[in-house]
Design an enzyme around this catalytic site. Structure first.
Site, PDB file in Angstrom:
ATOM      1  N   SER A 141       0.863  -1.176   0.000  1.00 46.04           N
ATOM      2  CA  SER A 141       0.000   0.000   0.000  1.00 46.04           C
ATOM      3  C   SER A 141       0.900   1.225   0.000  1.00 46.04           C
ATOM      4  CB  SER A 141      -0.891  -0.026   1.253  1.00 46.04           C
ATOM      5  OG  SER A 141      -1.604   1.176   1.384  1.00 46.04           O
ATOM      6  N   LYS A 167      -1.129  -1.142  -4.428  1.00 52.35           N
ATOM      7  CA  LYS A 167      -2.284  -0.283  -4.108  1.00 52.35           C
ATOM      8  C   LYS A 167      -1.767   1.135  -3.947  1.00 52.35           C
ATOM      9  CE  LYS A 167      -4.808   0.302   0.247  1.00 52.35           C
ATOM     10  NZ  LYS A 167      -5.530  -0.418   1.321  1.00 52.35           N
ATOM     11  N   LYS A 169      -2.580   5.056  -2.889  1.00 54.14           N
ATOM     12  CA  LYS A 169      -3.489   5.982  -2.232  1.00 54.14           C
ATOM     13  C   LYS A 169      -3.768   7.116  -3.215  1.00 54.14           C
ATOM     14  CE  LYS A 169      -3.685   4.101   1.901  1.00 54.14           C
ATOM     15  NZ  LYS A 169      -4.949   3.668   2.535  1.00 54.14           N
ATOM     16  N   ASP A 195      -6.898   3.394  -3.418  1.00 54.72           N
ATOM     17  CA  ASP A 195      -7.629   3.583  -2.161  1.00 54.72           C
ATOM     18  C   ASP A 195      -7.758   5.078  -1.899  1.00 54.72           C
ATOM     19  OD1 ASP A 195      -8.715   3.558   0.364  1.00 54.72           O
ATOM     20  OD2 ASP A 195      -7.069   2.443   1.311  1.00 54.72           O
ATOM     21  N   GLU A 220     -10.941   1.439  -3.713  1.00 56.81           N
ATOM     22  CA  GLU A 220     -11.313   1.244  -2.304  1.00 56.81           C
ATOM     23  C   GLU A 220     -11.840   2.544  -1.698  1.00 56.81           C
ATOM     24  OE1 GLU A 220      -8.064  -0.709  -0.293  1.00 56.81           O
ATOM     25  OE2 GLU A 220      -8.713  -0.037   1.694  1.00 56.81           O
ATOM     26  N   ASP A 245     -13.845  -0.289   2.773  1.00 57.01           N
ATOM     27  CA  ASP A 245     -12.962  -0.460   3.936  1.00 57.01           C
ATOM     28  C   ASP A 245     -13.687   0.209   5.115  1.00 57.01           C
ATOM     29  OD1 ASP A 245     -10.996  -0.152   5.898  1.00 57.01           O
ATOM     30  OD2 ASP A 245      -9.475   0.701   4.603  1.00 57.01           O
ATOM     31  N   LYS A 269     -10.517  -5.964   7.530  1.00 59.66           N
ATOM     32  CA  LYS A 269      -9.524  -5.747   8.590  1.00 59.66           C
ATOM     33  C   LYS A 269     -10.158  -6.299   9.854  1.00 59.66           C
ATOM     34  CE  LYS A 269      -7.781  -1.509   6.487  1.00 59.66           C
ATOM     35  NZ  LYS A 269      -7.541  -0.066   6.664  1.00 59.66           N
ATOM     36  N   GLY A 297      -4.803  -3.876   6.103  1.00 57.96           N
ATOM     37  CA  GLY A 297      -3.870  -3.687   7.216  1.00 57.96           C
ATOM     38  C   GLY A 297      -4.128  -2.372   7.912  1.00 57.96           C
TER      39      GLY A 297
HETATM   40  O1  OSB Z   1      -7.036   2.535   4.268  1.00 56.87           O
HETATM   41  O2  OSB Z   1      -6.168   0.600   4.086  1.00 56.87           O
HETATM   42  C1  OSB Z   1      -6.185   1.716   4.606  1.00 56.87           C
HETATM   43  C2  OSB Z   1      -3.236   1.915   7.027  1.00 56.87           C
HETATM   44  C3  OSB Z   1      -3.800   2.641   8.065  1.00 56.87           C
HETATM   45  C4  OSB Z   1      -5.106   3.084   7.944  1.00 56.87           C
HETATM   46  C5  OSB Z   1      -5.840   2.809   6.791  1.00 56.87           C
HETATM   47  C6  OSB Z   1      -5.275   2.076   5.758  1.00 56.87           C
HETATM   48  C7  OSB Z   1      -3.949   1.649   5.866  1.00 56.87           C
HETATM   49  C8  OSB Z   1      -3.283   0.902   4.805  1.00 56.87           C
HETATM   50  C9  OSB Z   1      -2.597  -0.382   5.206  1.00 56.87           C
HETATM   51  O3  OSB Z   1      -3.299   1.248   3.645  1.00 56.87           O
HETATM   52  C10 OSB Z   1      -1.137  -0.555   5.059  1.00 56.87           C
HETATM   53  C11 OSB Z   1      -0.603  -1.698   5.904  1.00 56.87           C
HETATM   54  O4  OSB Z   1      -1.081  -1.952   7.041  1.00 56.87           O
HETATM   55  O5  OSB Z   1       0.339  -2.367   5.450  1.00 56.87           O
HETATM   56 MG    MG Z   2      -8.359   1.529   2.946  1.00 53.25          MG
END
Ligand code: OSB
Ligand code: MG
Length: 379
Positions: A141, A167, A169, A195, A220, A245, A269, A297
């Site tokens: 991510s 992924k 952001k 995401d 996402e 999510d 999660k 995560g």
């Molecule tokens: O939106 O998936 C999410 C981490 C903290 C809060 C929200 C998100 C995330 C991540 C996960 O993108 C990354 C990881 O735990 O490896």
């Molecule tokens: Mg997310």
């Protein structure tokens, strides 16, 4: 024949600093500092249970913060769980239903009872969940960076290391162009998804539909954290499968979202949905309906990732997990040895009984900024 379990004699909760190697930038803002909540149980025979409630320091992802989670565990969730006198995770989950929301707090407590049970029975969490998979495919991510080149470089590097999916952001001003650049650099075969962390509105529907041309595995949480109907409307207006999510915080939310066609892909999660029992139910719903499912995560320590890894051993999890190793995220993990991504882009599911990892109690203590002992029925 029921075998008598030895009673819990110590129950503690700690708020622990988990310094990040670099700030994580997403649609909800910059996460520069990170604390997490740990529940630690010890029974009379010396078995240990550990659980993590990985809420963030701020309320910009979901309402709960790490500090609030610590106090809900200390004052409500853990006392209710211990008050049942039962060590069964299902009974523990039922005892905490009175606590509204606060999934992270409930998940931390429930996980501690699951790992205590696994430790007592001398089985791994994977064996406890009955999952056949011994290695979990993982993706990366990637937070928002200063330049598109930086993101492209990191995506290429992670794929070379073996990661099976990227992924990105996204947020307004950092979406179509960065996706186009990464797709161009990595080629059509690589699994790519985005995401938005709830930062767009339905007014952006036409703009978001421009992402359809990049063959993304999913988009996402494009819209608000509590907007199921709006996501269903957006899904009617774009081809890319919507994944939720933030909007999925219980078994019911998942059922409602799928019934409404508000998502066609599920990020699970375990801590966000309130624990392992809820996660097992969600995994079964997705399996029955043939919905792509993957484990998200929360930048957990190895303590939280242990439960996630064991859940990912179930065949209901069809897509790579968000599971960046601690070496990518933190100065150091709270378990030692920690887990890493193997060259084939998988992480081995721990085979060790109980949590599956050895907790570094010295590090946990050194980084604890708040701690409390909750009275146990025996102790
Ligand atoms: O939106 O998936 C999410 C981490 C903290 C809060 C929200 C998100 C995330 C991540 C996960 O993108 C990354 C990881 O735990 O490896
Ligand atoms: Mg997310």
């Amino acid at each position: 024949m029921t075998v008598e379990r030895s009673p819990v004699v110590r129950a503690e909760v700690r708020l622990v600093a988990l310094p990040l190697l670099r700030p994580f930038v997403t649609g909800f803002g910059v996460t520069a500092s990170r604390h997490t909540v740990l529940v630690h149980l010890v029974d009379e025979a010396g078995n240990e249970g550990w659980g993590e409630g990985p809420a963030l320091d701020h309320p910009y992802y979901l309402p709960e913060t790490a500090e609030a989670t610590f106090s809900v565990v200390r004052d409500f969730a853990l006392p209710l769980a211990l008050g049942t006198g039962s060590l069964d995770p299902g009974d523990v989950a039922a005892s905490m239903l009175r606590v509204r929301g606060n999934g992270f707090a409930k998940a931390a407590v429930e996980a501690a009872f699951w790992t205590l049970g696994a430790s007592d029975a001398r089985v791994s969490l994977r064996e406890m969940f009955g999952g056949p998979r011994t290695a979990v495919p993982v993706g990366e991510s990637l937070g928002i960076t200063a330049t598109v080149e930086q993101t492209v470089d990191e995506a290429v590097r992670r794929l070379a290391e073996g990661y099976q999916r990227i992924k990105l952001k996204i947020q307004p001003g950092w979406d179509v162009d960065v996706v186009a650049a990464v797709r161009q650099a990595v080629g059509d075969e690589v699994m790519l998804q985005v995401d938005a962390n709830a930062v767009y509105t339905l007014d952006d529907a036409d703009h978001l539909a421009r992402l359809d041309e990049f063959e993304l595995a999913c988009i996402e949480q494009p819209l608000g954290w509590d907007q199921l109907l709006e996501h269903a409307e957006l899904q009617r207006r774009m081809r890319t499968p919507i994944c939720l999510d933030e909007s999925l915080r219980s078994v019911e939310h998942v059922r409602h979202a799928l019934d409404l066609d508000a998502c066609r892909n599920v990020n699970l999660k375990p801590a966000r949905v309130g624990g392992i029992s809820a996660s097992l139910q969600i995994a079964e719903i997705c399996r029955q309906r043939g919905v792509p499912l993957w484990c998200g995560g929360m930048m957990e320590s190895g303590i939280g990732r242990a439960g996630n890894l064991a859940l990912c051993s179930l065949p209901a999890f069809t897509d790579p997990a968000d599971m960046s190793p601690a070496s990518v995220l933190f100065e150091s993990d709270l378990v030692d040895p920690t887990y890493e991504v193997d060259p084939d882009g998988t992480i081995a599911v721990p085979a060790q009984p109980g949590l599956g990892f050895d907790v570094r109690l010295d590090r946990v203590e050194a980084r604890a900024v708040q701690r409390a002992a909750v009275p146990t029925p025996v102790g």
